[in-house]
Scaffold this motif. Sequence first.
Motif, PDB file in Angstrom:
ATOM      1  N   SER A  34       0.834  -1.201   0.000  1.00  0.00           N
ATOM      2  CA  SER A  34       0.000   0.000   0.000  1.00  0.00           C
ATOM      3  C   SER A  34       0.873   1.257   0.000  1.00  0.00           C
ATOM      4  N   LYS A  35       0.333   2.316  -0.599  1.00  0.00           N
ATOM      5  CA  LYS A  35       1.013   3.628  -0.628  1.00  0.00           C
ATOM      6  C   LYS A  35       2.423   3.551  -1.196  1.00  0.00           C
ATOM      7  N   ARG A  58      -4.341   2.399  -2.016  1.00  0.00           N
ATOM      8  CA  ARG A  58      -3.728   3.738  -2.055  1.00  0.00           C
ATOM      9  C   ARG A  58      -2.549   3.811  -3.022  1.00  0.00           C
ATOM     10  N   ASN A  59      -2.749   3.257  -4.194  1.00  0.00           N
ATOM     11  CA  ASN A  59      -1.777   3.379  -5.271  1.00  0.00           C
ATOM     12  C   ASN A  59      -2.462   4.046  -6.460  1.00  0.00           C
ATOM     13  N   SER A  81      -8.883   2.822  -3.011  1.00  0.00           N
ATOM     14  CA  SER A  81      -8.178   4.072  -3.323  1.00  0.00           C
ATOM     15  C   SER A  81      -7.123   3.888  -4.411  1.00  0.00           C
ATOM     16  N   SER A 244     -10.869   6.536   1.872  1.00  0.00           N
ATOM     17  CA  SER A 244      -9.919   7.529   1.420  1.00  0.00           C
ATOM     18  C   SER A 244      -9.443   8.396   2.580  1.00  0.00           C
ATOM     19  N   ASP A 248      -3.920   5.631   8.851  1.00  0.00           N
ATOM     20  CA  ASP A 248      -2.770   5.006   8.210  1.00  0.00           C
ATOM     21  C   ASP A 248      -2.565   3.580   8.706  1.00  0.00           C
TER      22      ASP A 248
END
Length: 256
Positions: A34-35, A58-59, A81, A244, A248
């Motif tokens: 993620s991220k 989250r990418n 996300s 969204s 975290d």
Amino acid sequence: KGKAKGQKGRKITLKIAKNSIRISFDGGRRLDLSKMGITTFPKCILKLADVDELDLSRNMLKKIPSSIQKFQKLRWLDLHSNQLEELPEAIGMLQNLFYLNICNNKLTTRNLPEELNLLKNLRILNLGLNCLDSIPTSLGALKELKEIGLFDNALTTIPNSVKKLPKLKKLNAKRNPFPDSTKEEQHSDSIKRIETLYLVQEKDLCCSCLKMCQDEKDKLNELKNVTPSPSKKLNFPLLLTPNSSAKDNQEEWRLR
């Protein structure tokens, strides 16, 4: 020219992927990417297809390949996300999946594969924050489904086959353009609806009516006593709050 080609995104190597494997609270192996700024599905992670959980949230992914079916042990898949406009039919091959989060993408009803109805062990499905104008009636085949998020879409109705799923406990359909606004609330906590019935003073009731109301109130109090407190009740907060804006620390809003 650079803009026309779009963002390249971060390249994920097999070494990076291996170093991103974590042990989840129940002892499973979770691949957490993620991220990471990923724009295309990293093919190298197919060599790690024996993981129990895969987090690509989250990418900037626009597509998930059919090769996702290689993750046959997968129980938990988080794709929220991203920029997904479609899902592969092969997602229906993930027969062990019990959690699927595809919230906050660009999915339309037309690009929602019918093969989702093959996920017979699915318990939690989050479709919130997409571009869905209807829900396939075939999702009524997901008899194990306990929670479904449909919030922030363009829905005007929800099929009875979904609303009447035998094990469904939570259906979040907030902020959809239902013709009748009361439909949005029809899946709210039944206890809250019962509470609003007690709006009459005792002195205004005859003896028989008073006894009947008191008996019903006693039943309600018993129900309250076995209902988890608010702090313990939010087992699936991801269906209550758009992901969204989720915390975290993903462990705080995973299935417990």
